[in-house]
Design a protein around this motif. Sequence first.
Motif, mmCIF file in Angstrom:
data_model
loop_
_atom_site.group_PDB
_atom_site.id
_atom_site.type_symbol
_atom_site.label_atom_id
_atom_site.label_comp_id
_atom_site.label_asym_id
_atom_site.label_seq_id
_atom_site.Cartn_x
_atom_site.Cartn_y
_atom_site.Cartn_z
ATOM 1 N N GLU A 215 0.852 -1.191 0.000
ATOM 2 C CA GLU A 215 0.000 0.000 0.000
ATOM 3 C C GLU A 215 0.883 1.234 0.000
ATOM 4 O O GLU A 215 1.627 1.482 0.957
ATOM 5 N N GLY A 218 -2.223 5.231 0.830
ATOM 6 C CA GLY A 218 -2.549 5.716 2.162
ATOM 7 C C GLY A 218 -3.723 4.975 2.756
ATOM 8 O O GLY A 218 -4.232 4.003 2.179
ATOM 9 N N VAL A 219 -4.166 5.424 3.914
ATOM 10 C CA VAL A 219 -5.224 4.706 4.616
ATOM 11 C C VAL A 219 -6.570 4.831 3.911
ATOM 12 O O VAL A 219 -7.480 4.037 4.161
ATOM 13 N N PHE A 237 2.059 -1.787 4.589
ATOM 14 C CA PHE A 237 1.779 -0.343 4.491
ATOM 15 C C PHE A 237 3.112 0.397 4.447
ATOM 16 O O PHE A 237 3.847 0.442 5.430
ATOM 17 N N MET A 240 2.267 6.919 1.758
ATOM 18 C CA MET A 240 1.081 7.736 2.024
ATOM 19 C C MET A 240 1.004 8.849 1.002
ATOM 20 O O MET A 240 1.046 10.032 1.329
ATOM 21 N N SER A 242 -1.387 9.931 -0.622
ATOM 22 C CA SER A 242 -2.591 10.752 -0.465
ATOM 23 C C SER A 242 -2.505 11.714 0.710
ATOM 24 O O SER A 242 -3.409 12.523 0.916
ATOM 25 N N ASN A 243 -1.412 11.602 1.500
ATOM 26 C CA ASN A 243 -1.252 12.401 2.723
ATOM 27 C C ASN A 243 -2.275 12.043 3.798
ATOM 28 O O ASN A 243 -2.479 12.817 4.736
ATOM 29 N N GLN A 244 -2.932 10.900 3.659
ATOM 30 C CA GLN A 244 -3.819 10.412 4.717
ATOM 31 C C GLN A 244 -3.080 9.301 5.460
ATOM 32 O O GLN A 244 -2.833 8.240 4.918
ATOM 33 N N TRP A 245 -2.732 9.590 6.730
ATOM 34 C CA TRP A 245 -1.795 8.763 7.477
ATOM 35 C C TRP A 245 -2.441 7.936 8.584
ATOM 36 O O TRP A 245 -1.875 6.934 9.012
#
Length: 322
Positions: A215, A218-219, A237, A240, A242-245
């Motif tokens: 992945e 991101g989350v 993982f 990130m 997408s900057n969603q951590w």
Amino acid sequence: MRAVVLDRPGPPEVLQVRDVPVPTPGPGDVLIRVRAFGLNRSELHFRQGLAESGSLPRIPGIEATGVVASAPGTDLLEGTQVMTLMGGMGRAFDGGYAEYVLVPAEQVIPFRSALPWEQLGAVPEMLQTAYGSLTVGLQAQPGQSLLIRGGTSSIGLALAVLAKRHGLTVLSTTRRPEARAQLEQVGVDHVLIDDGDLAAQVRHFQPTGVDAAVELVGVNTLRDTLRAVRTGGTVCFTGMLSNQWTIDSFYPMDWLPNGVRLTAYSGEAADLPAHVLQAFLDDVAAGDALIPLGTVYGIDDIVKAHRDMEAGRVGGKGVVLL
């Protein structure tokens, strides 16, 4: 020396190229004349003020490639080709966005190669992360199938190259149909256009799910990635984009399919063995592997380079050539 200095968080324009003193090495230090350095999203996050560590003012940059200028108290000879990465570079102490960088000897990896410096500058963090995700995060084995979520990122492209050398069947994602050729060039077996529901697409090629997945987005896509993996398989993982951590209200029984394992990977220079680096560079020179090099910049183009990173215009691993 010329260096990029960050005094305060902000847009790309806060990156300033200045003349600063060349650092002085002490016993156990290595002063590297930087020939090229890679660009990383973590440097973008640091510039934006999103990083959880580091201090300002600072010369950013978590990696650099060049030659030893001075290494008192070590067995590294002047002129030795070296790479360095992580270990607090660009955050706890000044990093690779400069003509010289000073690092502890233990985070220096020597190598020998006649490849162009712009190609060599793309390698250290990209190879370390891809190699560690496959070997530590997934413990991937030849013959297995691998899903790369975020396949056109520099790490995603490097993962595809390493996975094919390791004998894996590779499925890789992009949101842009026009990027299909780029993924096929690095050996991807099945290119998937990411519509947010990859689990169904994956099972068209792997009815019970893939053996492993990395992945990188991101989350926000992790839950779907988990559902693309077979029982007994593993998701690592690593990124990130997408900057969603973080995950709000994480409920493991709901998020994790039965028997699917979730791991993570984040490594240091010591996690990239010198023999792995040398073998990869030798394979590239022999035409048996490739470095997914994106746009090459000069140090005076650093603002444009960060703009391009933010906009996803780099097209592979971005490098600054000195």
